[in-house]
Design an enzyme around this catalytic site. Sequence first.
Site, PDB file in Angstrom:
ATOM      1  N   ILE A 181       0.818  -1.220   0.000  1.00 21.02           N
ATOM      2  CA  ILE A 181       0.000   0.000   0.000  1.00 21.02           C
ATOM      3  C   ILE A 181       0.847   1.263   0.000  1.00 21.02           C
ATOM      4  O   ILE A 181       0.315   2.358  -0.230  1.00 21.02           O
ATOM      5  CB  ILE A 181      -0.987   0.035   1.187  1.00 21.02           C
ATOM      6  CG1 ILE A 181      -0.253   0.068   2.530  1.00 21.02           C
ATOM      7  CG2 ILE A 181      -1.968  -1.117   1.111  1.00 21.02           C
ATOM      8  CD1 ILE A 181      -1.163   0.408   3.700  1.00 21.02           C
ATOM      9  N   ALA A 220      -1.697  -1.978   8.446  1.00 20.79           N
ATOM     10  CA  ALA A 220      -1.101  -0.982   9.344  1.00 20.79           C
ATOM     11  C   ALA A 220       0.143  -1.559   9.993  1.00 20.79           C
ATOM     12  O   ALA A 220       0.346  -2.775  10.025  1.00 20.79           O
ATOM     13  CB  ALA A 220      -2.094  -0.567  10.427  1.00 20.79           C
ATOM     14  N   THR A 227       1.244  -2.188  13.405  1.00 19.91           N
ATOM     15  CA  THR A 227       0.492  -2.257  14.652  1.00 19.91           C
ATOM     16  C   THR A 227       1.320  -2.648  15.876  1.00 19.91           C
ATOM     17  O   THR A 227       0.776  -2.695  16.979  1.00 19.91           O
ATOM     18  CB  THR A 227      -0.668  -3.266  14.520  1.00 19.91           C
ATOM     19  OG1 THR A 227      -0.133  -4.547  14.165  1.00 19.91           O
ATOM     20  CG2 THR A 227      -1.661  -2.809  13.452  1.00 19.91           C
ATOM     21  N   THR A 276      -7.545   3.525  15.649  1.00 19.98           N
ATOM     22  CA  THR A 276      -7.296   2.917  16.952  1.00 19.98           C
ATOM     23  C   THR A 276      -7.600   3.838  18.127  1.00 19.98           C
ATOM     24  O   THR A 276      -7.550   5.071  18.003  1.00 19.98           O
ATOM     25  CB  THR A 276      -5.814   2.492  17.032  1.00 19.98           C
ATOM     26  OG1 THR A 276      -5.510   2.020  18.338  1.00 19.98           O
ATOM     27  CG2 THR A 276      -4.889   3.670  16.734  1.00 19.98           C
ATOM     28  N   ASP A 277      -7.852   3.219  19.284  1.00 21.89           N
ATOM     29  CA  ASP A 277      -8.013   3.975  20.519  1.00 21.89           C
ATOM     30  C   ASP A 277      -6.706   4.611  20.968  1.00 21.89           C
ATOM     31  O   ASP A 277      -6.710   5.498  21.832  1.00 21.89           O
ATOM     32  CB  ASP A 277      -8.550   3.066  21.628  1.00 21.89           C
ATOM     33  CG  ASP A 277      -7.601   1.926  21.976  1.00 21.89           C
ATOM     34  OD1 ASP A 277      -6.980   1.371  21.047  1.00 21.89           O
ATOM     35  OD2 ASP A 277      -7.492   1.577  23.167  1.00 21.89           O
ATOM     36  N   TYR A 297       3.040   4.879  17.578  1.00 21.04           N
ATOM     37  CA  TYR A 297       1.932   4.178  16.928  1.00 21.04           C
ATOM     38  C   TYR A 297       0.684   5.049  16.884  1.00 21.04           C
ATOM     39  O   TYR A 297       0.093   5.275  15.822  1.00 21.04           O
ATOM     40  CB  TYR A 297       1.642   2.862  17.647  1.00 21.04           C
ATOM     41  CG  TYR A 297       0.370   2.188  17.192  1.00 21.04           C
ATOM     42  CD1 TYR A 297       0.229   1.745  15.880  1.00 21.04           C
ATOM     43  CD2 TYR A 297      -0.701   2.017  18.068  1.00 21.04           C
ATOM     44  CE1 TYR A 297      -0.945   1.131  15.458  1.00 21.04           C
ATOM     45  CE2 TYR A 297      -1.872   1.408  17.655  1.00 21.04           C
ATOM     46  CZ  TYR A 297      -1.991   0.967  16.354  1.00 21.04           C
ATOM     47  OH  TYR A 297      -3.166   0.376  15.946  1.00 21.04           O
ATOM     48  N   TRP A 331      -8.381  -3.167  21.289  1.00 19.79           N
ATOM     49  CA  TRP A 331      -8.206  -4.488  21.910  1.00 19.79           C
ATOM     50  C   TRP A 331      -8.737  -5.608  21.006  1.00 19.79           C
ATOM     51  O   TRP A 331      -9.492  -6.483  21.444  1.00 19.79           O
ATOM     52  CB  TRP A 331      -8.898  -4.528  23.268  1.00 19.79           C
ATOM     53  CG  TRP A 331      -8.379  -3.581  24.306  1.00 19.79           C
ATOM     54  CD1 TRP A 331      -7.712  -2.408  24.100  1.00 19.79           C
ATOM     55  CD2 TRP A 331      -8.511  -3.705  25.726  1.00 19.79           C
ATOM     56  NE1 TRP A 331      -7.411  -1.797  25.297  1.00 19.79           N
ATOM     57  CE2 TRP A 331      -7.885  -2.573  26.318  1.00 19.79           C
ATOM     58  CE3 TRP A 331      -9.095  -4.653  26.556  1.00 19.79           C
ATOM     59  CZ2 TRP A 331      -7.837  -2.369  27.700  1.00 19.79           C
ATOM     60  CZ3 TRP A 331      -9.041  -4.455  27.926  1.00 19.79           C
ATOM     61  CH2 TRP A 331      -8.419  -3.342  28.491  1.00 19.79           C
TER      62      TRP A 331
END
Length: 302
Positions: free
Chosen positions: A46, A69, A71, A110-111, A135, A160
Amino acid sequence: MKILVTGAGGQLGRSLHDVLEGNSAFEVVYADVAEVSEFEVVNLDITDVAAVRALVERERIEAIVNCAAFTNVDAAEDNPALAEKLNAEAVAGLADVMRYAGGLLVHISTDYVFGGDPYNTPCRESQKGTPTGVYGLTKLHGEEAILRSGVRHVIIRTAWLYSEYGRNFVKTMLSLTASRPSLKVVFDQAGTPTYAADLARAIVTVLERFDCPEGGPCGIYHYSNEGVCSWYDFTKAIARFSGQTACDVQTCHSDEFPSKVRRPAYSVLDKTKIKETFGLKIPYWTDSLRICIGNLTGRKPL
């Protein structure tokens, strides 16, 4: 609708394949940089915008679901340039390609875009991002690139994530609680587990809405399962449902496990917006965990 799923070999990509298989409303092209033994994937990096553009034009892609991603939270601290390239620069390229094609970009975030400020109520989409590490910062940069591009988009922040596939917390704890007499798990980080199959079904619902003539509302949304727990609570549930209760699971503080990055102490996501917009009914986290453990162990959870 013809869809391109990037990062198809990951937890969410494989879960999307399970959910989309046999769905006649969608024609799907799966892509990854590595082979996937269970189904056919197109080799696609990508970060190569020209390759992405060529694939989108050749296959007449109408929507991209970006599950790719960088991660690894700790590794990102040692590889900030690579994390930025995958989580932000490549995302900007996907956005530009789909804006030119007139299509939709569904991007998974993401959180970890939160964490720098002390929260004690579920985080809303409108809250300012305050990431505490590379991140989270690079994922926030990816979101910002999408918003600047003008592409039709849905950004879904999740947290999570676990599934039957790849490496994840549930599979790790199943192994540890089965092999160790005792275990310490942090109790001072709170959030909500997310079963990848549930998130995949939510993404399909979003795609179905955008496939209608009236389209759907673009924007940032939050998705995790319902409820809240600590990593300790999560582990205790995993052990209980799998019948591996001989392991003595004890609480500990985060500082007992030194890390290169400070993780969010409270990153519960408010899901009101996605539920009201797309009519979603989100399962409670323990209900979904039981299903996943049943699939992993081949027996009914206790």
